[in-house]
Enzyme design. Sequence first.
Site, PDB file in Angstrom:
ATOM      1  N   LYS A 112     -11.818   6.793 -11.745  1.00 18.99           N
ATOM      2  CA  LYS A 112     -10.792   6.470 -11.774  1.00 18.99           C
ATOM      3  C   LYS A 112     -10.158   6.254 -13.228  1.00 18.99           C
ATOM      4  CE  LYS A 112      -7.753   4.426  -8.662  1.00 18.99           C
ATOM      5  NZ  LYS A 112      -7.723   4.639  -7.250  1.00 18.99           N
TER       6      LYS A 112
HETATM    7  P1  NAD Z   1       2.892   3.731  -4.338  1.00 23.62           P
HETATM    8  O1  NAD Z   1       3.311   3.396  -5.793  1.00 23.62           O
HETATM    9  O2  NAD Z   1       3.507   4.708  -3.483  1.00 23.62           O
HETATM   10  O3  NAD Z   1       3.650   2.413  -3.644  1.00 23.62           O
HETATM   11  C1  NAD Z   1       3.295   1.109  -4.082  1.00 23.62           C
HETATM   12  C2  NAD Z   1       4.132  -0.002  -3.327  1.00 23.62           C
HETATM   13  O4  NAD Z   1       3.484  -1.427  -3.638  1.00 23.62           O
HETATM   14  C3  NAD Z   1       5.541   0.234  -3.555  1.00 23.62           C
HETATM   15  O5  NAD Z   1       6.123   0.102  -2.223  1.00 23.62           O
HETATM   16  C4  NAD Z   1       5.721  -0.920  -4.465  1.00 23.62           C
HETATM   17  O6  NAD Z   1       7.130  -1.256  -4.364  1.00 23.62           O
HETATM   18  C5  NAD Z   1       4.956  -1.955  -3.966  1.00 23.62           C
HETATM   19  N1  NAD Z   1       4.583  -3.074  -4.974  1.00 23.62           N
HETATM   20  C6  NAD Z   1       4.260  -2.704  -6.218  1.00 23.62           C
HETATM   21  N2  NAD Z   1       4.043  -4.179  -6.634  1.00 23.62           N
HETATM   22  C7  NAD Z   1       4.279  -5.005  -5.809  1.00 23.62           C
HETATM   23  C8  NAD Z   1       4.402  -6.448  -5.795  1.00 23.62           C
HETATM   24  N3  NAD Z   1       4.122  -7.161  -6.974  1.00 23.62           N
HETATM   25  N4  NAD Z   1       4.579  -6.986  -4.678  1.00 23.62           N
HETATM   26  C9  NAD Z   1       4.727  -6.370  -3.447  1.00 23.62           C
HETATM   27  N5  NAD Z   1       4.801  -4.929  -3.650  1.00 23.62           N
HETATM   28  C10 NAD Z   1       4.615  -4.245  -4.737  1.00 23.62           C
HETATM   29  O7  NAD Z   1       1.442   3.359  -4.359  1.00 23.62           O
HETATM   30  P2  NAD Z   1       0.448   3.936  -2.944  1.00 23.62           P
HETATM   31  O8  NAD Z   1       0.051   5.232  -3.326  1.00 23.62           O
HETATM   32  O9  NAD Z   1       0.998   3.732  -1.604  1.00 23.62           O
HETATM   33  O10 NAD Z   1      -0.753   2.846  -3.295  1.00 23.62           O
HETATM   34  C11 NAD Z   1      -0.653   1.442  -2.713  1.00 23.62           C
HETATM   35  C12 NAD Z   1      -2.207   1.046  -2.666  1.00 23.62           C
HETATM   36  O11 NAD Z   1      -2.814   1.925  -1.779  1.00 23.62           O
HETATM   37  C13 NAD Z   1      -2.793   0.838  -3.889  1.00 23.62           C
HETATM   38  O12 NAD Z   1      -3.654  -0.196  -3.907  1.00 23.62           O
HETATM   39  C14 NAD Z   1      -3.676   2.105  -4.147  1.00 23.62           C
HETATM   40  O13 NAD Z   1      -4.668   2.057  -4.898  1.00 23.62           O
HETATM   41  C15 NAD Z   1      -4.247   2.252  -2.677  1.00 23.62           C
HETATM   42  N6  NAD Z   1      -4.273   3.813  -2.328  1.00 23.62           N
HETATM   43  C16 NAD Z   1      -3.673   4.600  -2.299  1.00 23.62           C
HETATM   44  C17 NAD Z   1      -4.106   6.073  -1.889  1.00 23.62           C
HETATM   45  C18 NAD Z   1      -3.044   7.142  -1.850  1.00 23.62           C
HETATM   46  O14 NAD Z   1      -3.435   8.123  -1.613  1.00 23.62           O
HETATM   47  N7  NAD Z   1      -1.863   7.151  -2.365  1.00 23.62           N
HETATM   48  C19 NAD Z   1      -5.449   6.136  -1.601  1.00 23.62           C
HETATM   49  C20 NAD Z   1      -6.341   4.971  -1.539  1.00 23.62           C
HETATM   50  C21 NAD Z   1      -5.847   3.677  -1.856  1.00 23.62           C
END
Ligand code: NAD
Length: 423
Positions: A112
């Site tokens: 990561k």
């Molecule tokens: P993203 O940046 O597209 O979205 C993140 C979301 O979280 C946004 O809607 C943001 O407003 C919200 N957020 C941020 N801080 C916040 C808070 N304090 N309270 C409430 N909401 C808040 O990110 P993503 O890619 O959707 O990732 C979200 C989660 O999923 C993370 O934990 C990431 O590690 C995990 N994840 C993502 C992927 C991927 O393919 N994108 C894969 C596996 C895991």
Amino acid sequence: MSNLSYANEHSDAWQTYLAQIDRVAPHLGDLKQYIETLKRPKRALIVDVPIVMDDGSIRHFEGYRVQHNLSRGPGKGGVRYHPNVDLNEVMALSAWMTIKTAVLNLPFGGAKGGIRVDPRQLSPRELERLTRRFTTEISSLIGPQTDIPAPDVGTNPNIMGWMMDTYSMIQGHTVTGVVTGKPVHLGGSLGRVRATGRGVFVTGLQAAQKIGLEVAGSKVAVQGFGNVGSEAAYLFNEANAKIVAVQDHTGTIFNAEGFDVKALQKHVEEHQGVAGFADAQVIDNEAFWDVDMDILIPAALEAQITLERAQNLKAKLVLEGANGPTYPKADDVLVERGVTVVPDVICNAGGVTVSYFEWVQDMASYFWTEEEINERLDKLMIQAINDVWNTAKDKECSLRTAAYILACERILKARKERGIFPG
Ligand code: NAD
């Protein structure tokens, strides 16, 4: 103010991971002698990333790349741009990638990266300079056979395109397989952007079926409406579930009748957040956790389901779209209360699975259709959740512990069979 601080005092993600590993140890038999290998990252790089801002000033950012374990193949894991990124968090996220790739039986280890930055505060040119300098600083670690980054919170396909281009400039030829989650015309895979949300939905459907929860008509609350949360919400809505509450960094909205998810996606695209969406009641952020819901999808950041929130949660099913959203003690409470938790290491593995497909397609320079991608994704995810479900039944443990047992067995068997160099 200096932003140099290797450990963010609010972050204890690594401790959460260690506690999860300790729970698995008793189930590992002889392989337990190798468990120490999972309790420390293989290597961690901290880099200074200086860039010239648009106004001519110079700013320094702190970046990281951690390779947690490479026993089963090259490192694989996203890059996060967020103001709370620190070494502790990146270590934990890299370790969860080790577990995740092993649960899905993908031929990767775990890695990561991240930069402590609020990307929303940078112009597109500044973001590009930051990405290119960061890629250069970590170029000694990454590569299609060594460590393959991908998007995470705060990063996207464009940023992956810049990373691929920068790495290719250093190598002197195009190396599409160095990152995944790229734009499709740059060697990206169809279906990648929506894959994580799709995986949350696919594993969620299987789990709902197994606990006798009817998805049609069920009430779903989603924290985080980004890449993962919005797609999961969309697919659940398509399956006639009602998305009754959504929280993101701009606030929390509620509608007992369920949101029009497509309209909400459009609103978020235009306004960068759910705040201000019509047909919604604005509720206090803390009230989100007390909403009357059947399914909770935490899809924002880690450490969200605390002991207190777990005690009052009304959901029957928790689908961990985010990485590490549940504290270990809260996990125990949920188990005691009979709440089924599909853990992050399987629930959100759709993204890394299609990343694997992207890497394979880049290696072969032969690309599959979206139908082929989704079909293969669904097949692997269903196989994995069934394996985890059966292990949990067999060992009489939670789905999380079962997923860790499966993963740790695979990783530590590889460790054992490879032996410890130089022997
Ligand atoms: P993203 O940046 O597209 O979205 C993140 C979301 O979280 C946004 O809607 C943001 O407003 C919200 N957020 C941020 N801080 C916040 C808070 N304090 N309270 C409430 N909401 C808040 O990110 P993503 O890619 O959707 O990732 C979200 C989660 O999923 C993370 O934990 C990431 O590690 C995990 N994840 C993502 C992927 C991927 O393919 N994108 C894969 C596996 C895991």
